[in-house]
Structures are given as structure tokens and as C-alpha cells.
Design a protein around this motif. Structure first.
Motif, mmCIF file in Angstrom:
data_model
loop_
_atom_site.group_PDB
_atom_site.id
_atom_site.type_symbol
_atom_site.label_atom_id
_atom_site.label_comp_id
_atom_site.label_asym_id
_atom_site.label_seq_id
_atom_site.Cartn_x
_atom_site.Cartn_y
_atom_site.Cartn_z
ATOM 1 N N LYS A 51 -21.996 3.911 1.434
ATOM 2 C CA LYS A 51 -20.896 4.492 0.664
ATOM 3 C C LYS A 51 -20.384 3.518 -0.387
ATOM 4 O O LYS A 51 -20.116 3.887 -1.530
ATOM 5 N N LEU A 52 -20.249 2.274 0.040
ATOM 6 C CA LEU A 52 -19.732 1.247 -0.870
ATOM 7 C C LEU A 52 -20.629 1.092 -2.096
ATOM 8 O O LEU A 52 -20.158 1.111 -3.247
ATOM 9 N N VAL A 53 -21.908 0.961 -1.856
ATOM 10 C CA VAL A 53 -22.852 0.793 -2.970
ATOM 11 C C VAL A 53 -22.885 2.044 -3.840
ATOM 12 O O VAL A 53 -22.870 1.969 -5.073
ATOM 13 N N SER A 54 -22.918 3.200 -3.195
ATOM 14 C CA SER A 54 -22.954 4.455 -3.938
ATOM 15 C C SER A 54 -21.754 4.584 -4.872
ATOM 16 O O SER A 54 -21.896 4.971 -6.032
ATOM 17 N N GLN A 55 -20.598 4.271 -4.354
ATOM 18 C CA GLN A 55 -19.388 4.402 -5.169
ATOM 19 C C GLN A 55 -19.419 3.459 -6.354
ATOM 20 O O GLN A 55 -18.987 3.808 -7.455
ATOM 21 N N GLU A 56 -19.922 2.262 -6.125
ATOM 22 C CA GLU A 56 -20.009 1.305 -7.231
ATOM 23 C C GLU A 56 -20.989 1.790 -8.294
ATOM 24 O O GLU A 56 -20.699 1.738 -9.487
ATOM 25 N N ILE A 57 -22.138 2.271 -7.863
ATOM 26 C CA ILE A 57 -23.126 2.785 -8.817
ATOM 27 C C ILE A 57 -22.581 4.007 -9.547
ATOM 28 O O ILE A 57 -22.738 4.146 -10.760
ATOM 29 N N ARG A 58 -21.926 4.857 -8.805
ATOM 30 C CA ARG A 58 -21.347 6.055 -9.401
ATOM 31 C C ARG A 58 -20.350 5.667 -10.498
ATOM 32 O O ARG A 58 -20.390 6.183 -11.612
ATOM 33 N N ARG A 59 -19.484 4.729 -10.168
ATOM 34 C CA ARG A 59 -18.478 4.299 -11.133
ATOM 35 C C ARG A 59 -19.118 3.733 -12.395
ATOM 36 O O ARG A 59 -18.725 4.051 -13.515
ATOM 37 N N ARG A 60 -20.129 2.911 -12.226
ATOM 38 C CA ARG A 60 -20.752 2.294 -13.399
ATOM 39 C C ARG A 60 -21.540 3.310 -14.209
ATOM 40 O O ARG A 60 -21.535 3.264 -15.437
ATOM 41 N N LEU A 61 -22.246 4.224 -13.532
ATOM 42 C CA LEU A 61 -22.971 5.268 -14.262
ATOM 43 C C LEU A 61 -21.999 6.086 -15.103
ATOM 44 O O LEU A 61 -22.271 6.413 -16.260
ATOM 45 N N ARG A 62 -20.868 6.380 -14.515
ATOM 46 C CA ARG A 62 -19.878 7.177 -15.227
ATOM 47 C C ARG A 62 -19.309 6.414 -16.425
ATOM 48 O O ARG A 62 -19.286 6.913 -17.549
ATOM 49 N N ASN A 63 -18.880 5.181 -16.193
ATOM 50 C CA ASN A 63 -18.241 4.397 -17.249
ATOM 51 C C ASN A 63 -19.207 4.031 -18.365
ATOM 52 O O ASN A 63 -18.840 4.060 -19.542
ATOM 53 N N GLU A 64 -20.416 3.666 -18.010
ATOM 54 C CA GLU A 64 -21.328 3.144 -19.023
ATOM 55 C C GLU A 64 -22.267 4.194 -19.611
ATOM 56 O O GLU A 64 -22.790 4.011 -20.705
#
Lengths: 171, 171
Positions: free
Chosen positions: A37-50
Motif C-alpha cells: 500500500k505504501l509503495v502504491s500510494q507513493e507511485i500513484r502520487r508521483r504519477l498523478r503529479n508528474e
DNA sequence: GCCAAACCTTTGACATTTCAAATATCGTTC
DNA sequence: GAACGATATTTGAAATGTCAAAGGTTTGGC
């Protein structure tokens, strides 16, 4: 100060034997789940922002990127472990954004094949490079030997789980 | 029915294909993700079939079960790694089913505390027992020593990831 | 006491998710 | 060549998920 005392746990296992061992699998599962979950959320956030993209979209495009001729929706469903109905909506939105194209082959009109557009390939290329870097960064503190070992041992877990699924394997 | 024996979903091989230039961390991540999805889907299916409950509901109730005095929604959000807005809806539905109770303490009217009802505790107790057994079964083919090792090493991964998040803590 | 900042939860707009039922097409059988 | 079963996708209802913005409620500085 909650879980830094694995030495204590080991002692308990040795001393109490099977008693404490019963919950080992549960504890492993909880830790796997929270880490994922932790990794997924981080990747999700970066995919969204960048890139303004979502994780399921990234996963789907990853499959199409390696199959330049496109994939049938059912095949996409299996590879992404996403249900059929879900794939329909995902591809629909990606098509709206001009990243994916839907084609029905002449041979079989039941089938829909999804393909990355040129725009989709360019975008995914950039995302994939970034994505790989993010993972390297996040796991930077883990010994590469441990990474390899984890890869192998999790493979064993996956194999065991696959052999003990309830759905559709009793003949 | 040509696939009665190959029902095993080996996402890994399909996704990875020839795993030439792939970085170690990326491969580990893909395997962790697919394995977690596999286990989650199995647990979800069994929770649904045997208890009529969903996995997020089970997770939320698990937190409340350990804190008999209840938890504030924000605290529930942190522990379950679910957003605030999501917790609102989850608790709402659980309250409708009579499994959870919502109370606003006198001291601070901004706060909502969620608590398991008696019915909720009974149901969760049964689910937790089954849940633990399912995990033992699914991981039955994995050497207990490997399970322990995985628990520790995944802890290292989690720790590394936590220290390399973009969101909140670089200092 | 007042006002602004901080805190906690809810709301609203969307995207994703599952399951089951419906649709559409193909292949085979008679 | 019409009907039936198998295959492939879509649809619909309900739940879960994110994020950002909006609500109330304290709290702290003045």
C-alpha cells in the motif's frame, strides 16, 4: 518502538515452538499488505503529479507497450489482474485521452483489440523511466542481495498461494 | 474447458517476459504487487462468500476490535491507510448494518469516534479466526523459516520506502 | 472577548473495483 | 441453415478509492 525487536520474536518462536508460529503467516501478510500500500500510494502520487496519470492506467499501458500489435481486452484483463468490466472503462478513458486506440478485427467481431497510440507510447516511455527510478530510490537502503532473495522467496509464496486457491480447482 | 488445470494466474511470466535489462527493484516490486493482488482477491472472495463482508470493512473492524473504546475517524484513517473521506463512507455503511456505532464525545465536538457494537465484535471474531486459517492454508507450502525471514526483510523494504517518500518528511 | 490559524470530518466530483446479468458473435451440430 | 453452447465484451449496481474544497470547532495570540 513497536516492531524493532525482531530478536525478541525469534526467541519466542524458539521457546514456544508451534504456539507462536501459528500467527507467522498472518503477520507476514499484514506486513506485505501495508508495504505494498505504501509503495502504491507513493507511485500513484508521483504519477498523478508528474504525468497526470493513474496507476491502473499505467499498468494497462505497460502491457500494451510491450505488445505493439495490441491486445484483446480479455488478455489485458488477465495480465493486469483486473476484471473484464473494469478494463472496458479503463480503455474507454484512455481512448478519450488519445493514448489508446480500439479496433475490432475482421476475423472475429466479438473481439476488441486495444493498442497504444504514438502519443501513448511517448507518454508511457517517459513514465516507465521515471517509475523505475522511483523504485530504485525507494529501495535504496535495501541490500541488493536481500532484494534478490526477496524476489525468490516471494515467488515461493506466490506459488504456494496459487496452489491453494478456492476458486475452480477441484475436479 | 481447456484451462481446468492452468487456472493458475502467473502474471509474473507474462508481464516480465524475457527479463533482460529489468532492474532488480522493479522486478521485486512487480512480484510483490502481483502476489499481494492474488492473496487479496482470494481473501475478498472468501469474506464475501462466507461472511458477506468486504475486505475494507474487515480491515476497519480489525482496528476497532483491538481498541474497545473506539477510535477517532482520523486515527482509523491512518491505521487503515485509507483517506478520511473514504473512512466516512465505510463507517456509515457499517453503522447501517449495526456493526459499528458513532459517538461524538463531549470534550470536542469536531471529533467522531467509531466503536464496534456487540454484534460487530461477534462477527469480527469469527472472521478473524477464519482469516488466519486462510492465510495459513495459502502459505502452507512455504517453509516457516522463510516466512520469518520474509517478514524481517520486507520490514527493511518498508523502512527504506518510508525514508524516501516525497510527500512529508525530508529533514 | 475577538480573530485568525489549526484541526477534524464531511461532501462532491471522478476513477477504480467487483460481481452478475445482458449482449453480441462465433462454431458446431443436427 | 436454424439452434445451441461457448466465447468476448459491455452494462449496471454498489462499494471503495483519491483529491480538493467546504463545514464546523477548538485554540492561541492579541
Amino acid at each position: 518502538m513497536t516492531e524493532s525487536e525482531s530478536a525478541t520474536v525469534d526467541l519466542e518462536i524458539i521457546v514456544q515452538g508451534a504456539q507462536e508460529g501459528k500467527k507467522l503467516e498472518l503477520r507476514l501478510w499484514l506486513r506485505m499488505l501495508s508495504t505494498t500500500k505504501l509503495v502504491s500510494q507513493e507511485i500513484r502520487r508521483r504519477l498523478r503529479n508528474e504525468f497526470g496519470a493513474t496507476l491502473p492506467q499505467f499498468d494497462l499501458m505497460a502491457q500494451l507497450y510491450r505488445e505493439r500489435d495490441g491486445l484483446r481486452l480479455g488478455e489485458l484483463s488477465k495480465r493486469t489482474m483486473v476484471t473484464n468490466g473494469n478494463v472496458t472503462g479503463l480503455v474507454e478513458r484512455l481512448e478519450t485521452d488519445g493514448l489508446v486506440l480500439r479496433v475490432t478485427p475482421d476475423g472475429d467481431r466479438r473481439v476488441t483489440v486495444a493498442k497504444l497510440t504514438e502519443k501513448g507510447m511517448v507518454l508511457f516511455g517517459a513514465m516507465a523511466t521515471a517509475h523505475e527510478g522511483w523504485l530504485r530510490d525507494m529501495m535504496a537502503d535495501v541490500d541488493p542481495a536481500i532484494v534478490t532473495e526477496l524476489w525468490q522467496d516471494i515467488g515461493a509464496v506466490k506459488s504456494s498461494v496459487s496452489n491453494h486457491l478456492s476458486g475452480s480447482d477441484f475436479d
